[in-house]
Structures are given as structure tokens and as C-alpha cells.
Design a protein around this motif. Structure first.
Motif, PDB file in Angstrom:
ATOM      1  N   ARG A 112       5.442  16.478  24.830  1.00  0.00           N
ATOM      2  CA  ARG A 112       4.742  15.198  24.791  1.00  0.00           C
ATOM      3  C   ARG A 112       3.339  15.424  24.243  1.00  0.00           C
ATOM      4  N   ARG A 114      -0.313  13.112  22.544  1.00  0.00           N
ATOM      5  CA  ARG A 114      -0.983  11.866  22.128  1.00  0.00           C
ATOM      6  C   ARG A 114      -1.303  11.968  20.648  1.00  0.00           C
ATOM      7  N   THR A 115      -0.984  10.925  19.953  1.00  0.00           N
ATOM      8  CA  THR A 115      -1.216  10.938  18.514  1.00  0.00           C
ATOM      9  C   THR A 115      -1.351   9.517  18.002  1.00  0.00           C
ATOM     10  N   GLU A 116      -1.560   9.403  16.692  1.00  0.00           N
ATOM     11  CA  GLU A 116      -1.745   8.093  16.068  1.00  0.00           C
ATOM     12  C   GLU A 116      -0.475   7.673  15.328  1.00  0.00           C
ATOM     13  N   LEU A 125      -2.940   4.288  18.952  1.00  0.00           N
ATOM     14  CA  LEU A 125      -2.941   5.560  19.661  1.00  0.00           C
ATOM     15  C   LEU A 125      -2.022   5.460  20.876  1.00  0.00           C
ATOM     16  N   THR A 126      -1.109   6.415  21.025  1.00  0.00           N
ATOM     17  CA  THR A 126      -0.148   6.366  22.129  1.00  0.00           C
ATOM     18  C   THR A 126       0.347   7.770  22.462  1.00  0.00           C
ATOM     19  N   THR A 127       1.131   7.866  23.529  1.00  0.00           N
ATOM     20  CA  THR A 127       1.755   9.120  23.943  1.00  0.00           C
ATOM     21  C   THR A 127       3.215   9.120  23.527  1.00  0.00           C
ATOM     22  N   SER A 129       6.954  11.217  23.559  1.00  0.00           N
ATOM     23  CA  SER A 129       7.735  12.190  24.309  1.00  0.00           C
ATOM     24  C   SER A 129       9.059  12.430  23.602  1.00  0.00           C
ATOM     25  N   TYR A 197       0.007  13.774  13.042  1.00  0.00           N
ATOM     26  CA  TYR A 197      -0.051  14.702  14.162  1.00  0.00           C
ATOM     27  C   TYR A 197      -0.618  16.031  13.697  1.00  0.00           C
ATOM     28  N   MET A 253       0.578   9.911  32.386  1.00  0.00           N
ATOM     29  CA  MET A 253       0.992  10.528  31.127  1.00  0.00           C
ATOM     30  C   MET A 253       2.342  10.004  30.632  1.00  0.00           C
ATOM     31  N   ALA A 255       5.041   8.257  28.460  1.00  0.00           N
ATOM     32  CA  ALA A 255       5.145   8.005  27.022  1.00  0.00           C
ATOM     33  C   ALA A 255       5.680   6.598  26.783  1.00  0.00           C
ATOM     34  N   LYS A 256       5.323   6.033  25.639  1.00  0.00           N
ATOM     35  CA  LYS A 256       5.810   4.714  25.240  1.00  0.00           C
ATOM     36  C   LYS A 256       6.618   4.769  23.957  1.00  0.00           C
TER      37      LYS A 256
END
Length: 469
Positions: A112, A114-116, A125-127, A129, A197, A253, A255-256
Motif C-alpha cells: 500500500r 499514497r500517491t497521485e 491524492l489517495t492510498t 492497496s 508513483y 490507512m 485504501a480507496k
């Protein structure tokens, strides 16, 4: 008095006062029905909670972390096991060793980051997984729009509903109804996202100046861990939207956005463990922050946890967290059983009243029985048999009535859930042991209630009984 004669005589006496005995039996059945209904509700709720946990993929999953990370380590774990500085690193060889343990289905890394993500040239911006193919059975994907990943390496993503709303700019006023997943999926399915990333790449070897003896060993320990960070881009196709939160147990933490696991591994995305000097110095393999271990059967979670701890790692499972849940259901059973038994206690008073009235009506009959040779024990056994017969009939009828009440309530509740666009649930369960317990409990209460009338009938003087008109 022989048992067949005793049974025949008891049933004959019960038939002579059909109305009164029937009302007493109905009282017993209502008491048993309330007891069965209460306990079956608690059992059904526990089974429903267990089903949801098993289907969510959490009940049979163990989260493994390295003792070097010092995260989530309890005081007991601090006192036992190896020193964290001397413990093993959670790298690829360790993952393979865990996967070979008995009763383990799979052990996959928790990737997992965080990136754009850019959608229609707008950054978000989100997480993110990574999910294995086995996650397809997770109940969070039951009502999803679209489909699961077409393959383990496909450049595809599944979005969580809240992130889909963010991409479409759906801001709902307070009190306004939320858009459905179907409404959000229509403009998003098949569209592309651009993921930017940081990729970890091996750094080119540079000639190093001569080192002194004091610094040579330290440099050699870190040489294998040298790397560089490269900025990359990856196009991803939106193939599914999930309404439920796939990672409801992950806390902040969560993820979406979700990628196929094999794809995420091939991207070599920069992980938090990559910047850990301790991890890089201890292993030249890929180091994971945590590993998810799926067990063949939830009943085997504890044994697998113990085996993993012997390898020198920390473990956490929903079984550890559900100990409090089991205690809660135990207390719930006790309260439901107590309240359900109140009606049966009231019914026991009716048994005492019925048998006492039978003594007054049958004093002459009791006197004749004693005059022709019946003992006090025979008279007492007769009244016990009558009380037991009412208990058996009332217990059987009560179990059937309690089961019927549960089915009716379950049916009505599912109609309500359907109108609320919610999936149906079966939260009422009557196991076989509850059926046996209900009948035996009814018989036991009936015999205890018949003890006083039976003793009173046995003490009657036959001379005085024969004079009774």
C-alpha cells in the motif's frame, strides 16, 4: 406400580380434566417458546456476525509484522521472544516460509502506498492497496458495479464509493440522499486514470575510495541495499466500483483504490520499509511492512499464529479482537435465558395449582388406591408422572412455537430490509441442542413444580380420604 400401568393411569387422569390440564400445558409451552425464542435470537445474531466476519476475509486472516517495526507489540510480546534488534526481517524468504506452514492457504504482502492519481487532468491524492485474486470472494465486492480484475497483472483498478464521488466532484448537502453506486459507476467504468508513483530501482555501482578498517564493515553491510528512486507513470482502467469499505479494519490507512497484487509487485513501488536503515542493513531481499496470511479454517487460526510467533514475528488476527465479542454474546445469552425463563417459572405456578386442585378432587380415589395396597411412593410417582407428561407435551409444543415465532419475525424483518434496499439476513437459529435443552428444561421445571403436590397426596390418610365427599 409398573411403569406401563403408571403411564396409562397418568394419561387417563389428564384426559379427565382436559380443559384445565390443557391450559396448564399451554402455559408451559408459552414459557418454553419464550425461552427458545430468546436464546435462538442470541445464537442467530452470533452466527450472523461470524458469517459476516468469515465472508469479509478477516476471520481467517492473520496479519504478520516484524518485531523490528515495534508496531502493535503488546507488553507480553515485549517480554517474550527475541530482542527486536536481533529478530528476523519480514522479507520474501520469510513470506515463503510462512506460506509453507501447515493449514496456510496463502501469504501475500501488504503493498500500500499514497500517491497521485489524475482523472481528466485533475490530481487526486489517495492510498492504493494491492489485492490478490482470492479477495474476489470478499463480501465487499458482492454488490459492486462492474467486475473484478480480469487477471492478476491487468492494469486495472477498483474504486471505493467515496473516492468515486471525489473523482466526479459529488459533494452532497447535509441531509441530502447519497448517490447510488450505479449512478457513480455509469460515467466512470471504462475510463482511465494516470498513476504517478515513485519506483525503487537498483543504483549503479560507483567506484568507492579506499576505506579504513573501522568503516569498511559498515559500508559493506549497506552496499547491497543501495538503490535509487525513479518517477514513473502507469495508466489504469477503472473496471469496478465497490459500495462497501473493503478495508474497514485498517483504520486511518484504509485504501480507496485497489490494484491486482501481481501488477503492484511488478511496479516496484517505493514502500515505507525501503527507507528503514535497519531493514536495509539486515536483508538484501524485498522487505514488507506486513503480510496477510489466510488460513484454511478459522478454527486453525490460533495454531497458525503460534507457529508464526515461533518464527520470531508478531501476529494479529480478528480472533484476538473477537474474544471480547464472545464474552459479550455469553452475557447476552445469560440475560436472554433469564428473561425467557420467567414465563416458564410463571407456568410452574400453574402446574402446582393444577395438581393441588387434582388432589382435592381425587381424595377419595387416592384413599381407594391406598386401601387396596398402593404405597405412598406409588401415589407420589403418579403425580410426578402427570407433571412430567405436561412438561413433555408443553416442551415439545413450546419448541415448535418458538421456532415458528422466529421464522415469522425473520420473514417480516427481511421484508423490511428489502424495502430499505438491504440484503436479507437469517438471524434466527434453533440448533438441535436448544431443542433438547428446551424440552428437558420444561420437564425439569414440571417435576420440581409437582414435588409439593405429589408429597401432599402421598401423605393423605386413607381413612380420611375415603370419608371425603
Amino acid at each position: 406400580m409398573k411403569l406401563p400401568d403408571l403411564t396409562e393411569l397418568a394419561l387417563r387422569n389428564l384426559r379427565e380434566s382436559v380443559l384445565r390440564n390443557s391450559l396448564t400445558t399451554i402455559g408451559i409451552s408459552v414459557g418454553v417458546a419464550s425461552l427458545v425464542a430468546m436464546l435462538s435470537l442470541g445464537i442467530g445474531l452470533q452466527q450472523m456476525a461470524s458469517r459476516r466476519l468469515v465472508k469479509s476475509g478477516l476471520f481467517d486472516t492473520i496479519i504478520v509484522t516484524s518485531r523490528r517495526e515495534l508496531r502493535g507489540m503488546s507488553r507480553e510480546e515485549e517480554r517474550t521472544g527475541p530482542n527486536p534488534a536481533e529478530s528476523r526481517v519480514l522479507d520474501e524468504p520469510a513470506r515463503q516460509e510462512i506460506e509453507r506452514l501447515p493449514n496456510v492457504l496463502e501469504a501475500y504482502p501488504d503493498i500500500r502506498f499514497r500517491t497521485e492519481l489524475r482523472y481528466e487532468d485533475k490530481p487526486h491524492l489517495t492510498t492504493i492497496s494491492a489485492l490478490p485474486s482470492s479477495a474476489q470472494s470478499n463480501d465487499a465486492f458482492e454488490g459492486m458495479q462492474g467486475s473484478f480484475f480480469s487477471s492478476e497483472t491487468a492494469a486495472e483498478v477498483i474504486l471505493q464509493k467515496s473516492f468515486a464521488e471525489e473523482l466526479l466532484g459529488k459533494t452532497q448537502p447535509l441531509g441530502a440522499p447519497e448517490p447510488s453506486v450505479a449512478e457513480l459507476a455509469q460515467p466512470l467504468l471504462g475510463k482511465e486514470l494516470l498513476m504517478r508513483y515513485a519506483q525503487r530501482a537498483a543504483a549503479p555501482q560507483q567506484p568507492a575510495p579506499p576505506k579504513t578498517n573501522e568503516t569498511a564493515s559498515a559500508d559493506n553491510s549497506l552496499a547491497a541495499a543501495a538503490y535509487s528512486v525513479v518517477s514513473r507513470e502507469q495508466k489504469l482502467k477503472i473496471v469496478g466500483l465497490s459500495d462497501l469499505d473493503v478495508e474497514s479494519m485498517r483504520g486511518p490507512m484504509r485504501a480507496k483504490v485497489f490494484l491486482p497484487l501481481k501488477l503492484a509487485e511488478s511496479l516496484h513501488v517505493m514502500q515505507p520499509t525501503d527507507v528503514s536503515e535497519i531493514s536495509r542493513a539486515a536483508s538484501d531481499q524485498t522487505v514488507y511492512s506486513s503480510i496477510s496470511v489466510r488460513v484454511k479454517n478459522p478454527a486453525q487460526v490460533q495454531s497458525v499464529e503460534d507457529a508464526i510467533k515461533k518464527l520470531g514475528f508478531n501476529t494479529f488476527s480478528i480472533v484476538d479482537a473477537s474474544r471480547g465479542l464472545r464474552q459479550f454474546f455469553g452475557v447476552l445469552y445469560a440475560f436472554l435465558g433469564i428473561f425467557g425463563s420467567l414465563a416458564l417459572i410463571v407456568a410452574s405456578i400453574g402446574i402446582v395449582n393444577t395438581l393441588v386442585m387434582a388432589i382435592l378432587e381425587r381424595r377419595r380415589e387416592i384413599g381407594i388406591m391406598k386401601a387396596i395396597g398402593a404405597s405412598d411412593r406409588d401415589v407420589k410417582s403418579l403425580f410426578f408422572a402427570e407433571a412430567g407428561a405436561m412438561g413433555i407435551l408443553g416442551g415439545i409444543a413450546g419448541v415448535i412455537l418458538g421456532w415458528a415465532i422466529g421464522q415469522v419475525i425473520n420473514f417480516g424483518t427481511n421484508i423490511y430490509l428489502k424495502r430499505q434496499s438491504l440484503p436479507p439476513e437469517h438471524f434466527w437459529a434453533v440448533p438441535w441442542w436448544l431443542v433438547v435443552f428446551g424440552i428437558l428444561f420444561a420437564v425439569g421445571v414440571s417435576l420440581v413444580s409437582g414435588r409439593y403436590p405429589a408429597g401432599r397426596a402421598a401423605k393423605l390418610d386413607p381413612v380420611q380420604a375415603l370419608r371425603y365427599e
